[in-house]
Design an enzyme around this catalytic site. Structure first.
Site, PDB file in Angstrom:
ATOM      1  CD  GLU A  47     -35.700  -2.763  37.246  1.00 19.53           C
ATOM      2  OE1 GLU A  47     -35.823  -1.830  36.754  1.00 19.53           O
ATOM      3  OE2 GLU A  47     -34.489  -2.899  37.410  1.00 19.53           O
ATOM      4  CD  GLN A 110     -38.176  -2.979  27.625  1.00 20.32           C
ATOM      5  OE1 GLN A 110     -38.822  -2.104  28.515  1.00 20.32           O
ATOM      6  NE2 GLN A 110     -37.600  -2.257  27.989  1.00 20.32           N
ATOM      7  CE  LYS A 159     -46.831   4.883  27.457  1.00 19.08           C
ATOM      8  NZ  LYS A 159     -45.666   5.201  26.618  1.00 19.08           N
ATOM      9  CG  MET A 462     -24.129 -20.648  55.006  1.00 14.75           C
ATOM     10  SD  MET A 462     -23.824 -21.347  56.821  1.00 14.75           S
ATOM     11  CE  MET A 462     -24.771 -19.612  57.715  1.00 14.75           C
TER      12      MET A 462
END
Length: 551
Positions: A47, A110, A159, A462
């Site tokens: 994602e 979830q 949902k 870096m």
């Protein structure tokens, strides 16, 4: 239609042709609706990759990017890409699934409060609580994302609302409002400051592109002849070879750019915000200068440095009104002479391996001048900013404000889909590349002709450089000498790959990379000791630049 179908039709009505995402339980109704939609869905492999790809699409095109994810970890994985878009003012709409409304607050499987998590890193976040709210929420998301100073908006949809009936038609909203006209008296005050100055400098950033003011900006520079320095996000505002373009300023800017800012008596700030990586120690930045600040976002003006003249609103027309010749030829010659002597003359390379500066100059000479370069974050990012010539905005895509490693590859994917007729090159470092290496699978699946260049110094470069210069060489957790064989990694994903380790072979290797059909990878070993020069230590003033080893 149900809520999911409404979202699909609403995206179509707004001209969205490509979206990026990863499915899961709570967003599944929307994925079902997309089967019957002409919108192209790009399945990224994480994602975070989807959010960065949507951001790359928006950065390269100027159109809003859209990404999707399910609830819980899907939504939380989007957050870094959303934060990146927020800090770099990228128009992005993220749509996440959420557990059904009856389960919100029950610690359901979830379930995550993505509304609360996203509030600090978005322009606006919306939790849709009733089916009737959905049409307005989608319209509001696009209006806010694209209006004023652009940015990301998140819409969290339970949902059951995706499955519920929605009656409203998905008509597009009216679009972003026109910019506010800057007051004539402010323009007159700015004009007076310009006429009275002897050593003016323009300091321009990414806000020029956000305002669609590139043409007006260039006419302003041409008319006034004012020496111009650019931020990382402002590279391309002027063509690389323009006589007024003194290049990038700041922590890893050129000595010339930083020096003329310190010497100037008027600083004309256009679409920039006095970022700490630009100013160094703020109380010693441009110490002799009065400030004219043009920006579309009032919050940026006076936030860090008081403006003697503030022009807030549509900066394009204001620049047009200020475009008049100035009698500063002596100052102009002085700045050009400094640029000739104090450009990026320090050598990037040291020890064995390929010199990054020489490689990037070869790459620039071989690839089309309109090519898009998508960078990750680290030393290679600064080498690209220093040595690659950018002629237009939207050519350099990089995570400027957030500095997110792992940005480059998925952003290149989004850019290539937004501009399929333009070559896209992802320049990465070995540390950054491994953060979203899974998106090689996305390149392969869709056959996108992105060219991936991995500078490999087997170090977190870096950080290692700052440990060398700021922490007495006490190195810790920067050794990446157990990196995998990057050509073998690419081959495992089905991509052609080569390694180039001799300077004499660089030109042929770049030619191979650019001629290879579809995606490919070029592995470029770089000396572990190679540093980015010049450098201003954090907390120091820009006149205290360390110049490094001169070539």
């Amino acid at each position: 239609m149900n809520g999911a179908e409404h979202i699909a039709r609403a995206l179509e009505a707004r001209g969205i042709d490509t979206i990026f995402g990863y499915p899961g339980g709570m967003i599944m109704p929307l994925y079902d609706a997309l089967i019957d939609s002409p919108i192209r869905h790009i399945l990224c492999r994480h994602e975070q990759g989807a959010a960065f790809a949507a951001g790359g699409y928006a950065r390269a095109s100027g159109r809003p990017g859209v990404c999707l994810a399910t609830s819980g970890p899907g939504a939380t994985n989007l957050i870094t890409g959303i934060a990146d878009a927020h800090l770099d003012s990228v128009p992005l709409v993220a749509i996440t699934g959420q557990v059904p409304t009856a389960l919100i607050g029950t610690d359901a499987f979830q379930e995550t409060d993505v509304l609360g998590l996203s509030l600090p890193v978005t322009k606006h976040s919306i939790l849709v609580r009733r089916p009737g709210e959905l049409p307005a929420a989608i319209g509001e998301a696009f209006r806010v994302a694209t209006s004023g100073r652009p940015g990301p908006v998140l819409v969290d949809v339970p949902k059951d609302i995706l499955l519920a009936e929605v009656d409203a038609e998905p008509w597009p909203d009216a679009g972003p409002a026109a910019g506010v006209t800057i007051a004539p008296e402010a323009v007159a005050a700015a004009r007076a400051l310009l006429r009275s100055s002897h050593r003016p400098v323009i300091y321009a950033g990414g806000g020029v592109t956000l305002a669609g003011a590139e043409a007006a900006f260039r006419r302003f520079v041409e008319a006034t002849g004012i020496p111009t320095v650019l931020t990382l996000k402002g590279l391309g505002n002027l063509p690389d070879g323009h006589p007024c373009n003194l290049g990038m300023l700041g922590m890893h800017g050129s000595v010339a750019a930083n020096r003329v800012v310190q010497e100037c008596d008027l600083l004309v700030v256009v679409g920039a915000r006095f970022d700490d990586r630009v100013t160094g120690r703020l109380d010693r930045f441009a110490p002799h200068a009065r400030v004219v600040h043009l920006d579309g976002d009032a919050a940026q003006v006076g936030k860090l440095r008081a403006a003697d003249c503030a022009l807030v609103g549509a900066i394009g027309p204001a620049l047009e009104a200020l475009a008049a010749p100035l009698d500063i030829e002596g100052w102009r010659r002085h700045c050009r002479a400094l640029h000739g002597m104090e450009g990026f003359a320090a050598r990037a390379g040291a020890g064995p391996g390929i010199d990054p500066a020489a490689f990037l100059r070869r790459l620039a000479a071989a690839v089309e001048r309109r090519a898009v370069i998508s960078c990750d974050v680290g030393q290679h990012q600064m080498w690209v900013a220093q040595y690659y010539p950018f002629d237009h905005p939207r050519q350099l895509l990089t995570s400027g404000g957030l500095g997110a490693m792992g940005f480059g590859l998925p952003s290149a994917i989004g850019a290539q889909l937004a501009r399929p007729d333009v070559p896209v090159v992802n320049v990465s470092g070995d540390g950054s590349f491994l953060m979203n290496v899974q998106e090689l699978a996305t390149l392969k699946r869709y056959g996108l002709p992105v060219k991936v260049v991995v500078f490999d110094n087997q170090r977190l470069g870096m950080v290692r450089q700052q440990q060398e210069l700021c922490y007495d060489g006490r190195y810790t957790e920067v050794d990446l000498s157990d990196n995998p064989d990057f050509t073998a990694v690419a081959a495992a994903f089905g991509l052609p790959a080569r390694r180039v380790s001799e300077a004499a072979a660089v030109e042929e290797a770049i030619d191979w990379c650019l001629r290879t059909p579809g995606p490919c990878l070029l592995h470029v070993p770089v000396a572990a000791e190679a540093n980015v020069w010049p450098m201003v230590k954090p907390g120091h003033a820009n006149e205290e630049m360390i110049r490094g080893t001169v070539a």
